[in-house]
Enzyme design. Structure first.
Site, PDB file in Angstrom:
ATOM      1  N   SER A 229      51.760  40.974  26.341  1.00 20.03           N
ATOM      2  CA  SER A 229      52.460  41.565  25.191  1.00 20.03           C
ATOM      3  C   SER A 229      53.912  41.903  25.535  1.00 20.03           C
ATOM      4  CB  SER A 229      51.724  42.814  24.697  1.00 20.03           C
ATOM      5  OG  SER A 229      51.452  43.701  25.755  1.00 20.03           O
TER       6      SER A 229
ATOM      7  N   HIS B  64      41.570  42.915  37.188  1.00 23.71           N
ATOM      8  CA  HIS B  64      42.969  42.981  36.749  1.00 23.71           C
ATOM      9  C   HIS B  64      43.776  41.941  37.513  1.00 23.71           C
ATOM     10  CE1 HIS B  64      46.920  44.572  35.681  1.00 23.71           C
ATOM     11  NE2 HIS B  64      46.287  45.107  34.648  1.00 23.71           N
TER      12      HIS B  64
ATOM     13  N   LEU C  42      41.550  38.521  26.565  1.00 23.37           N
ATOM     14  CA  LEU C  42      41.774  38.839  27.983  1.00 23.37           C
ATOM     15  C   LEU C  42      42.822  39.930  28.133  1.00 23.37           C
ATOM     16  CD1 LEU C  42      41.623  35.380  29.815  1.00 23.37           C
ATOM     17  CD2 LEU C  42      39.799  37.025  29.340  1.00 23.37           C
ATOM     18  N   HIS C  43      43.435  40.339  27.050  1.00 25.86           N
ATOM     19  CA  HIS C  43      44.470  41.384  27.111  1.00 25.86           C
ATOM     20  C   HIS C  43      43.997  42.556  26.242  1.00 25.86           C
ATOM     21  CE1 HIS C  43      48.273  43.222  27.724  1.00 25.86           C
ATOM     22  NE2 HIS C  43      48.997  42.605  26.828  1.00 25.86           N
TER      23      HIS C  43
ATOM     24  N   VAL D 112      32.422  40.821  32.981  1.00 22.18           N
ATOM     25  CA  VAL D 112      32.142  42.227  32.661  1.00 22.18           C
ATOM     26  C   VAL D 112      33.428  42.791  32.070  1.00 22.18           C
ATOM     27  CG1 VAL D 112      31.535  44.493  33.581  1.00 22.18           C
ATOM     28  CG2 VAL D 112      30.471  42.424  34.531  1.00 22.18           C
TER      29      VAL D 112
ATOM     30  N   ASP E  22      40.727  49.500  29.877  1.00 22.43           N
ATOM     31  CA  ASP E  22      39.865  49.229  28.724  1.00 22.43           C
ATOM     32  C   ASP E  22      38.416  49.640  28.959  1.00 22.43           C
ATOM     33  OD1 ASP E  22      41.904  48.148  27.117  1.00 22.43           O
ATOM     34  OD2 ASP E  22      41.849  46.334  28.319  1.00 22.43           O
TER      35      ASP E  22
ATOM     36  N   ARG F  75      45.156  54.629  34.729  1.00 25.45           N
ATOM     37  CA  ARG F  75      45.033  54.939  33.299  1.00 25.45           C
ATOM     38  C   ARG F  75      43.559  55.217  32.969  1.00 25.45           C
ATOM     39  NH1 ARG F  75      47.672  49.648  30.833  1.00 25.45           N
ATOM     40  NH2 ARG F  75      46.172  48.820  32.327  1.00 25.45           N
TER      41      ARG F  75
ATOM     42  N   ASN G  44      39.589  48.568  34.694  1.00 22.89           N
ATOM     43  CA  ASN G  44      40.938  48.684  34.132  1.00 22.89           C
ATOM     44  C   ASN G  44      40.867  49.681  32.965  1.00 22.89           C
ATOM     45  OD1 ASN G  44      40.376  47.125  31.600  1.00 22.89           O
ATOM     46  ND2 ASN G  44      40.085  45.421  33.035  1.00 22.89           N
TER      47      ASN G  44
ATOM     48  N   HIS H 238      53.434  48.626  31.142  1.00 18.75           N
ATOM     49  CA  HIS H 238      52.690  48.216  32.339  1.00 18.75           C
ATOM     50  C   HIS H 238      53.469  47.107  33.016  1.00 18.75           C
ATOM     51  CE1 HIS H 238      48.474  47.990  34.268  1.00 18.75           C
ATOM     52  NE2 HIS H 238      48.940  49.210  34.392  1.00 18.75           N
TER      53      HIS H 238
ATOM     54  N   THR I 171      35.709  38.075  41.392  1.00 20.25           N
ATOM     55  CA  THR I 171      36.929  38.782  40.995  1.00 20.25           C
ATOM     56  C   THR I 171      37.672  39.370  42.209  1.00 20.25           C
ATOM     57  OG1 THR I 171      37.842  40.600  39.692  1.00 20.25           O
ATOM     58  CG2 THR I 171      35.594  40.883  40.419  1.00 20.25           C
ATOM     59  N   LYS I 172      39.000  39.320  42.137  1.00 22.01           N
ATOM     60  CA  LYS I 172      39.804  39.896  43.229  1.00 22.01           C
ATOM     61  C   LYS I 172      39.843  41.408  43.120  1.00 22.01           C
ATOM     62  CE  LYS I 172      42.749  35.822  43.636  1.00 22.01           C
ATOM     63  NZ  LYS I 172      42.490  35.193  42.312  1.00 22.01           N
TER      64      LYS I 172
HETATM   65  N1  HAX Z   1      33.718  39.925  35.437  1.00 21.17           N
HETATM   66  C1  HAX Z   1      33.318  38.728  35.941  1.00 21.17           C
HETATM   67  N2  HAX Z   1      34.149  37.857  36.530  1.00 21.17           N
HETATM   68  C2  HAX Z   1      35.429  38.221  36.646  1.00 21.17           C
HETATM   69  C3  HAX Z   1      35.909  39.468  36.181  1.00 21.17           C
HETATM   70  C4  HAX Z   1      34.994  40.328  35.546  1.00 21.17           C
HETATM   71  N3  HAX Z   1      35.383  41.497  35.021  1.00 21.17           N
HETATM   72  N4  HAX Z   1      37.224  39.552  36.429  1.00 21.17           N
HETATM   73  C5  HAX Z   1      37.572  38.395  37.035  1.00 21.17           C
HETATM   74  N5  HAX Z   1      36.486  37.591  37.151  1.00 21.17           N
HETATM   75  C6  HAX Z   1      36.433  36.233  37.665  1.00 21.17           C
HETATM   76  C7  HAX Z   1      37.422  35.387  36.864  1.00 21.17           C
HETATM   77  O1  HAX Z   1      36.850  34.944  35.634  1.00 21.17           O
HETATM   78  C8  HAX Z   1      37.710  34.257  37.836  1.00 21.17           C
HETATM   79  O2  HAX Z   1      36.632  33.362  37.792  1.00 21.17           O
HETATM   80  P1  HAX Z   1      36.869  31.764  37.904  1.00 21.17           P
HETATM   81  O3  HAX Z   1      37.426  31.567  39.263  1.00 21.17           O
HETATM   82  O4  HAX Z   1      35.518  31.191  37.676  1.00 21.17           O
HETATM   83  O5  HAX Z   1      37.853  31.413  36.814  1.00 21.17           O
HETATM   84  C9  HAX Z   1      37.673  34.976  39.188  1.00 21.17           C
HETATM   85  O6  HAX Z   1      36.933  36.191  38.965  1.00 21.17           O
HETATM   86  C10 HAX Z   1      39.048  35.339  39.721  1.00 21.17           C
HETATM   87  O7  HAX Z   1      39.748  36.103  38.754  1.00 21.17           O
HETATM   88  P2  HAX Z   1      40.840  37.182  39.194  1.00 21.17           P
HETATM   89  O8  HAX Z   1      41.937  36.455  39.929  1.00 21.17           O
HETATM   90  O9  HAX Z   1      40.187  38.322  39.882  1.00 21.17           O
HETATM   91  O10 HAX Z   1      41.348  37.737  37.804  1.00 21.17           O
HETATM   92  P3  HAX Z   1      42.470  37.126  36.832  1.00 21.17           P
HETATM   93  O11 HAX Z   1      43.798  37.610  37.302  1.00 21.17           O
HETATM   94  O12 HAX Z   1      42.301  35.648  36.691  1.00 21.17           O
HETATM   95  O13 HAX Z   1      42.102  37.766  35.443  1.00 21.17           O
HETATM   96  C11 HAX Z   1      41.434  39.513  33.999  1.00 21.17           C
HETATM   97  C12 HAX Z   1      42.307  39.133  35.193  1.00 21.17           C
HETATM   98  C13 HAX Z   1      41.746  40.918  33.571  1.00 21.17           C
HETATM   99  C14 HAX Z   1      41.755  38.580  32.798  1.00 21.17           C
HETATM  100  C15 HAX Z   1      39.934  39.367  34.430  1.00 21.17           C
HETATM  101  O14 HAX Z   1      39.662  40.279  35.462  1.00 21.17           O
HETATM  102  C16 HAX Z   1      38.969  39.569  33.278  1.00 21.17           C
HETATM  103  O15 HAX Z   1      38.671  38.598  32.549  1.00 21.17           O
HETATM  104  N6  HAX Z   1      38.450  40.818  33.078  1.00 21.17           N
HETATM  105  C17 HAX Z   1      37.565  41.103  31.977  1.00 21.17           C
HETATM  106  C18 HAX Z   1      38.370  41.245  30.691  1.00 21.17           C
HETATM  107  C19 HAX Z   1      39.230  42.504  30.712  1.00 21.17           C
HETATM  108  O16 HAX Z   1      38.780  43.566  31.079  1.00 21.17           O
HETATM  109  N7  HAX Z   1      40.498  42.356  30.269  1.00 21.17           N
HETATM  110  C20 HAX Z   1      41.426  43.505  30.163  1.00 21.17           C
HETATM  111  C21 HAX Z   1      42.485  43.515  31.251  1.00 21.17           C
HETATM  112  C22 HAX Z   1      43.414  44.686  31.124  1.00 21.17           C
HETATM  113  C23 HAX Z   1      44.398  44.463  30.024  1.00 21.17           C
HETATM  114  O17 HAX Z   1      45.255  43.599  30.031  1.00 21.17           O
HETATM  115  N8  HAX Z   1      44.305  45.233  28.983  1.00 21.17           N
HETATM  116  O18 HAX Z   1      45.113  45.072  27.926  1.00 21.17           O
END
Ligand code: HAX
Length: 474
Positions: free
Chosen positions: A280, A356, A309-310, A351, A413, A365, A411, A274, A405-406
């Site tokens: 990783s 992402h 988070l990964h 959630v 997972d 995926r 994703n 990816h 979230t942006k």
């Molecule tokens: N639910 C609620 N809030 C979320 C969110 C979600 N699924 N995803 C992002 N946000 C929040 C963030 O916590 C952040 O809040 P704060 O400003 O209060 O810190 C805000 O939205 C902005 O985050 P972002 O810029 O959109 O996202 P990041 O790049 O910081 O983080 C993550 C990306 C994947 C870590 C994040 O979306 C997340 O925590 N998702 C849930 C966990 C998850 O599904 N992880 C797997 C990712 C895929 C992967 O790597 N797999 O291996």
């Protein structure tokens, strides 16, 4: 020049073959197929080296954008600071492997059926070939690589003892990383470096080690599964007529399930790479840049994958879905799901499976795994698979309204663990190990390219808050 290089390679490969204890019948297979994969990589090396030379000569001073304080404070997001050959991630269209999307790969890469096995999905060893060489392998080349991996897949006795000594209560990912690090006992790169090697030769033993490690990952992962959960056959015997994941599935006790075996092939093929910035892949690359061998480098990558988070997110998603089923209903309505998601968000939790760092559309995926689930009759009645689809229909709207979230889309997972569960793999803490078998397909080929291209040790500049303030006030 090319033939001298190939002869040197063959000699190195032959010596490594003799050094390993392989059954005589397999040793021939191993050598024949190693030769063809090494040759395929050797063909591309001079071309890539020339491309890099040209880049350095013509564009060394070209800018790739400015570095802002927000980059330094924001996990370096968006900064173009790493060379990564296998794949490119686009925010809207998702991942491509040497320019090929997941649907392209599904059409072009050899499948289990092409190798005379039951199953329709692309073979992860064909993905490995694509990631390493940039070319789609023929059926014969894929078959040769499958046999190569089977021939090299048996664990040395010392590694079995190391794995068997871990307490059952140790997280499977900790065991996985430690076992992979222990395999560096037999590293061709570490031995060659100690003896003395030219820098231009580094990539050859790196490739040899990478293939040896990828070959052994199923046996390591299966032994951990057996030791911790008592599942699988416990012997980890490898059948040289089976493909790489056919063997893995057999070892963990799913050999008779065509559906699970084919799901594992798809899962492992599409989780392989990816691009370079994910934790990783980046950790493997960073540790490898110190010329740590592929076993040590990938051991570090696995520790990064173990973070929630990964890679650990696939385990979290399943727990999340089951909690929803327990507290609401096994088949909640869309309204009930909406309320549940809001209660999660209001309590300050994320959630899992949504959002992402790079993607801004549903992850292709996720789409591929959903396609698989929709085509398998045995998964149609699984309530957890139905729930994944329903949450997908609701969550993007809720997350958009929530406004943080942006990327409000799923994703990979969001779907991956739920299908494993539906096939009977109920041990959540093992899910990231399956991901770890896969991520080597992308992270290790890049290590080969790092060495073939003579990439230097990584050493970015860091700043303290005080130094940052002093710099900004100038
Ligand atoms: N639910 C609620 N809030 C979320 C969110 C979600 N699924 N995803 C992002 N946000 C929040 C963030 O916590 C952040 O809040 P704060 O400003 O209060 O810190 C805000 O939205 C902005 O985050 P972002 O810029 O959109 O996202 P990041 O790049 O910081 O983080 C993550 C990306 C994947 C870590 C994040 O979306 C997340 O925590 N998702 C849930 C966990 C998850 O599904 N992880 C797997 C990712 C895929 C992967 O790597 N797999 O291996």
């Amino acid at each position: 020049m090319m033939s001298i290089q190939r002869n040197a390679l063959r000699t190195a490969v032959r010596a490594a073959a003799q050094a390993q204890q392989q059954p005589a019948a397999l040793a021939g297979v191993r050598y024949a197929s190693t030769k063809s994969l090494v040759d395929a990589v050797a063909e591309v090396v001079p071309e890539k080296q020339e491309q890099l030379k040209q880049l350095k000569a013509k564009h060394a001073d070209s800018s790739l954008g400015e570095v802002k304080v927000s980059n330094l404070l924001g996990g370096m997001r968006g900064l173009k600071i790493m060379l990564w050959e296998g794949s490119v991630l686009d925010a809207d269209t998702g991942i491509t492997f040497h320019g090929k999307s997941i649907p392209d790969c599904e059409k072009e890469l050899p499948t289990a059926k092409d190798l005379g096995q039951e199953g329709k999905e692309m073979l992860p060893e064909a993905m490995l070939w694509l990631l390493l060489t940039g070319k789609v392998p023929s059926v014969e080349e894929t078959k040769g690589l499958s046999q190569e991996l089977a021939a090299k897949g048996t664990l040395p006795a010392y590694a079995e003892k190391v794995i068997d000594s871990f307490p059952k209560s140790m997280h499977p990912m900790t065991q996985f990383s430690a076992a992979v690090a222990a395999l560096n006992h037999d590293s061709a790169f570490a031995a060659g470096y100690k003896k003395g090697m030219k820098k231009t030769e580094y990539w050859q033993p790196t490739l040899e080690d990478s293939i040896s490690l990828i070959a052994k990952l199923p046996a390591v992962a299966a032994r951990i599964y057996y030791n911790v959960f008592g599942r699988g056959d416990g012997k980890q015997a490898i059948d040289s007529s089976k493909d790489w994941i056919g063997n893995y599935s057999q070892m963990i006790g799913y050999g008779n399930s065509v559906g699970m075996t084919d799901y594992l092939r798809l899962y492992i093929a599409i989780h392989g790479d990816h691009e370079g910035g994910n934790v990783s892949a980046h950790a493997t690359h960073l540790v490898g840049s110190a010329l740590s061998d592929p076993f040590l480098s990938y051991s570090a990558g696995l520790l990064g994958l173990a973070g929630p988070l990964h890679g650990l997110a696939n385990q979290e998603v399943l727990g999340f879905m089951q909690d929803m089923q327990k507290s609401v209903s096994e088949n909640p309505s869309k309204e009930q799901i909406t309320d549940y998601l809001w209660s999660v968000l209001k309590s300050g939790r994320v959630v899992p499976g949504y959002g992402h760092a790079v993607l801004r559309q549903p992850d292709p995926r996720f789409t591929a795994l959903q396609r698989f689930a929709s085509q398998r009759p045995e998964l149609q009645s699984a309530s957890i698979v139905q729930l994944v689809q329903k949450v997908f229909e609701v969550a993007p709207g809720v997350l958009t309204e929530h406004g943080k979230t942006k990327n409000p889309f799923p994703n990979v997972d969001a779907a991956s663990g739920c299908v494993l569960y539906s096939y009977g793999m109920s041990e959540f803490s093992y899910y990231t190990v399956v991901f770890g078998v896969s991520r080597a397909l992308g992270a290790l080929p890049q290590l080969v390219w790092d060495r073939a291209l003579g990439m230097p040790i990584e050493r970015p500049k860091s700043m303290s808050i005080q130094a940052l303030n002093a710099f900004l006030s100038k």
